[in-house]
Each structure stands twice: as C-alpha cells, then as structure tokens.
Design a protein around this motif. Structure first.
Motif, short mmCIF file in Angstrom:
data_model
loop_
_atom_site.label_atom_id
_atom_site.label_comp_id
_atom_site.label_asym_id
_atom_site.label_seq_id
_atom_site.Cartn_x
_atom_site.Cartn_y
_atom_site.Cartn_z
N ILE A 36 0.39 -1.64 0.05
CA ILE A 36 -0.38 0.25 -0.04
C ILE A 36 0.47 1.30 0.14
CG2 ILE A 36 -1.55 1.32 1.46
CD1 ILE A 36 -2.52 -2.13 2.55
N ASN A 37 0.66 2.12 -0.54
CA ASN A 37 1.73 3.79 -0.92
C ASN A 37 0.95 4.46 0.01
OD1 ASN A 37 -0.43 4.73 -1.92
ND2 ASN A 37 0.09 4.24 -4.72
N GLY A 50 9.99 -6.00 8.84
CA GLY A 50 11.41 -7.24 8.62
C GLY A 50 10.80 -8.06 7.17
N LEU A 51 9.21 -8.06 6.54
CA LEU A 51 9.38 -8.26 4.76
C LEU A 51 8.90 -7.22 4.15
CD1 LEU A 51 6.79 -11.42 7.45
CD2 LEU A 51 9.15 -11.39 6.42
N SER A 52 8.18 -6.14 4.90
CA SER A 52 7.33 -5.44 3.88
C SER A 52 8.58 -3.55 4.32
CB SER A 52 6.45 -5.39 4.19
OG SER A 52 5.77 -3.98 3.43
N GLY A 53 8.13 -2.32 3.63
CA GLY A 53 8.91 -1.98 3.58
C GLY A 53 6.56 -0.55 4.22
N VAL A 54 5.99 -1.55 4.49
CA VAL A 54 4.51 -0.67 4.40
C VAL A 54 4.11 0.39 5.95
CG1 VAL A 54 3.50 -2.12 5.60
CG2 VAL A 54 2.12 -0.74 3.85
N VAL A 55 5.42 -0.10 6.47
CA VAL A 55 5.04 0.75 7.48
C VAL A 55 5.73 2.07 7.13
CG1 VAL A 55 7.15 0.22 8.68
CG2 VAL A 55 5.40 0.71 10.21
N ASN A 56 6.77 2.35 6.56
CA ASN A 56 7.07 3.65 5.88
C ASN A 56 5.67 4.45 5.10
OD1 ASN A 56 9.71 3.24 7.27
ND2 ASN A 56 10.65 2.22 5.31
N SER A 57 4.78 3.86 4.39
CA SER A 57 4.13 4.61 3.33
C SER A 57 3.46 5.03 4.34
CB SER A 57 3.48 3.79 2.81
OG SER A 57 4.26 3.10 1.67
N ALA A 58 3.13 4.30 5.47
CA ALA A 58 2.00 4.46 6.56
C ALA A 58 2.25 5.46 7.50
CB ALA A 58 1.40 3.74 7.60
N ASN A 59 3.57 6.15 7.66
CA ASN A 59 4.27 7.07 8.74
C ASN A 59 4.50 7.94 7.13
OD1 ASN A 59 4.78 6.05 11.06
ND2 ASN A 59 6.05 5.15 10.30
N ILE A 60 4.47 8.10 6.16
CA ILE A 60 4.09 9.04 5.35
C ILE A 60 3.03 9.74 5.56
CG2 ILE A 60 4.41 9.83 2.89
CD1 ILE A 60 6.80 7.52 2.58
N ALA A 61 1.65 8.91 5.64
CA ALA A 61 1.28 9.51 5.18
C ALA A 61 -0.06 10.36 6.67
CB ALA A 61 -0.65 8.05 5.24
N LYS A 62 0.97 9.81 8.15
CA LYS A 62 0.18 10.22 9.34
C LYS A 62 0.72 11.66 9.16
CE LYS A 62 3.23 9.48 13.76
NZ LYS A 62 2.26 9.69 14.46
N THR A 63 2.89 11.31 8.76
CA THR A 63 3.00 13.12 8.76
C THR A 63 1.92 14.50 7.75
OG1 THR A 63 5.36 11.32 8.75
CG2 THR A 63 5.31 14.43 9.22
N MET A 64 1.76 13.76 6.91
CA MET A 64 1.03 14.54 5.88
C MET A 64 -0.90 15.28 6.94
SD MET A 64 2.74 14.96 3.39
CE MET A 64 2.03 15.85 2.12
N LEU A 65 -1.01 13.99 7.46
CA LEU A 65 -2.66 14.15 7.61
C LEU A 65 -2.45 15.32 8.74
CD1 LEU A 65 -4.24 11.04 6.48
CD2 LEU A 65 -4.76 12.89 5.78
N PHE A 107 -2.89 5.21 1.61
CA PHE A 107 -3.17 5.40 3.45
C PHE A 107 -3.67 6.58 3.73
CE2 PHE A 107 0.71 1.98 3.77
CZ PHE A 107 -0.74 1.50 5.17
N GLN A 108 -3.38 7.81 3.10
CA GLN A 108 -3.98 9.02 3.36
C GLN A 108 -5.36 8.69 3.64
OE1 GLN A 108 -0.77 11.52 1.09
NE2 GLN A 108 -1.61 12.84 2.34
N ASP A 109 -6.18 8.40 1.91
CA ASP A 109 -7.25 8.19 1.51
C ASP A 109 -8.39 7.44 2.49
OD1 ASP A 109 -6.65 9.76 -0.80
OD2 ASP A 109 -6.88 8.17 -1.68
N TYR A 110 -7.26 6.64 2.71
CA TYR A 110 -8.13 5.47 3.58
C TYR A 110 -7.72 6.30 5.26
CZ TYR A 110 -7.89 1.53 7.28
OH TYR A 110 -8.49 0.84 8.61
N PHE A 111 -7.09 6.89 5.90
CA PHE A 111 -7.48 7.76 7.52
C PHE A 111 -8.34 9.06 7.25
CE2 PHE A 111 -2.39 5.77 7.63
CZ PHE A 111 -3.04 4.96 9.11
N GLU A 112 -7.59 9.79 6.08
CA GLU A 112 -8.37 10.91 6.57
C GLU A 112 -10.05 10.93 6.32
OE1 GLU A 112 -8.94 15.35 4.26
OE2 GLU A 112 -7.67 13.62 2.87
N PRO A 113 -11.18 10.22 5.67
CA PRO A 113 -12.32 9.65 6.41
C PRO A 113 -12.44 9.65 8.18
CG PRO A 113 -12.23 8.85 4.33
CD PRO A 113 -10.55 8.81 5.27
#
Length: 296
Positions: free
Chosen positions: A66-67, A93-108, A71-77
C-alpha cells in the motif's frame, strides 16, 4: 477519552467477519495473478482455493504494498469524523509498508492538528499479526485508551511467537529463498523446513525436519516449550495455512490436547494472497504468546 479506531492491513490474515465483529478497520494490499491485478481483500475477489490452485498450475504472482497516497485516502475519513487512529502494520522485516503509513501520518497530522495517528510496526505477519490486532481489540474493550494500547503493544509484541513449516519447497525455490540444488534434494528427502520470526520481524530457518508427521509434532513441541506458563497457557492460539487445511487441523488437534486451559479453540485461518504469493501452497503457521523473541 478521545474517540479512536484500531486499524490494520489485510496481511493480518483474518476473515472479514472476524474483523467486522471485533470492530477493526483494515486496508488491502495488492497482488497480480498472471498479470491481472487484484486487491488482497481477504478472499473476497478471488477465493483462496482458486488462488492456490492457480499457483499450483504455474500462474505467476506478484505483490505490491500500500502506498502513502492510499493510506492518506484511507485514514482521512476517520479523521474528518473526529476519530484518532491506531494503525498496526505488517512487519518491517518483510515489507516497507510501515514507511508508507508513516508518510501518510505526517501529511495528515499537518492537515488535522487536533487529531492523532499512532503507527505500530507489528514485527508480525499473517495470523500472528492478526492475533496482535485481536489483542488490541481486547484491550480497547477492557477500557484502555489509544495511547495505553499503543504502549502495551510496543512493550509486548515481541512476546508473540511465530512458527512456520512448509511441506512444499517449490515456491521457496522459485522465490530464491532456497537454492535449486538444496530444494531438489529437500523435496526428494521430504524435508520440511521449520522457521520462526526473530525480533527484527524476519523469518529465520531453524530446523530441517524429514517428514510431515515429524514436523507437525515439532511445531507443537515449540509451543509446549515456549508458551507463556508452558502447558498452563491460557491465551489464544491462531493457525494459518495455505491450501493445506488438514495439516493445520492436525496441528490444532495436538495443541488443543496439550493445552487444556487454552482460551477457546484454536482458530484456523487462510494465509492470504500477499504472503501466500511468496510461500505458495503447503505452509502452516502457528501463533501464540510466549517467550520474548531473540535477535538471531
């Protein structure tokens, strides 16, 4: 106490019904099967049986995380409706998806300064990730606020034990995790690798066991040795499997016979299409609360 939701990703490998009954929100990974794109939506778009049969028939699979925009579109509502968010993410350890979630967190959080988003790297996968998310729901229902749950997760997530075995090395060879030579010899000798997850959230091969019956016994032995309170373990136990329900059921029967104080029956789930794209059919995973994981 502020209003908040608990969120995860489809790689928690629970059912849609389970997540809805526990009032848990989720966002889906993506995968391709022979070039056709799907959401990893808990088997809704493509039944797991069809997915694994296609893999056995030679279909090519590819996964994508998930990019940040998704995440922004999912979190915002949720934020618009006045909710804070506690999101648990698939192991880094398996995926970089947590980084995408944190980017969305910072923006929102810039856009919604009165709201809070907490992101936890679960260091967990499949229904072990699901067991951690389910625990978060238990803590919420006991009256904990979001910050308390986050603190509990960070303090205890490495006590969530993961053990995996596979009876088919085909897709481990195909993905490059086992050499062709080792895989060919392993298949001839009926070798079933037994793996666990370390404290960095990475899968580590631990044993090479010859024969399905022996590896089933060994994975239950690992729970007997490592579960909280040993044979008096009173927590929940989840199992996930990729198109090998009978093997998962055999493990569950042994677990239920070994742990009379278990919190309910063992719950068995399907390994979803994201993780299953890498394991292929023939994998069984066992999850329980126990000793803190090591760093090796």
């Amino acid at each position: 106490m502020s209003k908040y939701i608990i969120s995860c990703e489809s790689t928690a490998d629970l059912t849609k019904k389970h997540l809805e009954e526990r009032n848990l929100q989720y966002i889906c990974f993506h995968f391709e099967l022979d070039g056709k794109q799907y959401l990893d939506d808990l088997g809704e778009s493509l039944p797991f049986s069809d997915f694994y049969q296609a893999m056995q028939d030679g279909a090519e699979t590819k996964t994508s995380q998930i990019n940040a925009e998704e995440f922004q579109d999912y979190f915002e509502p949720f934020l618009k409706d006045g909710y804070d968010i506690l999101h648990l993410s698939l192991s880094s350890g398996l995926s970089g998806v947590v980084n995408s979630a944190n980017i969305a967190k910072t923006m929102l959080e810039e856009k919604y300064p009165d709201r809070k988003i907490l992101i936890s790297d679960s260091l967990a996968a499949s229904s072990g990730f699901g067991l951690l998310v389910d625990k978060a729901a238990d803590l919420r229902d006991s009256g904990m606020d979001m910050d308390e749950i986050y603190a509990w997760i960070e303090a205890n997530k490495l006590k969530l034990n993961h053990w995996f075995f596979s009876t088919d090395l085909t897709f481990y060879i195909k993905g490059g995790r086992i050499s062709k030579t080792s895989g060919a010899i392993g298949n001839i000798l009926n070798i079933c690798p037994l793996l666990d997850m370390n404290n960095a959230g990475k899968l580590i091969p631990r044993f090479k066991i010859r024969g399905k019956r022996k590896v089933i016994q060994q994975i239950v032995k690992k729970m007997q040795e490592g579960a909280q309170d040993k044979l008096d373990y009173s927590g929940k136990c989840y199992i996930s499997h990729s198109a090998c329900y009978d093997d998962a059921r055999a493990v569950a029967d042994l677990v239920e016979a070994s742990f009379p104080k278990l919190n309910g029956k063992v719950e068995i789930y399907d390994v979803g299409t994201t993780i299953g794209s890498h394991t292929g059919p023939g994998t069984v995973a066992l999850f329980f609360w126990g000793e803190q994981r090591g760093d090796e």
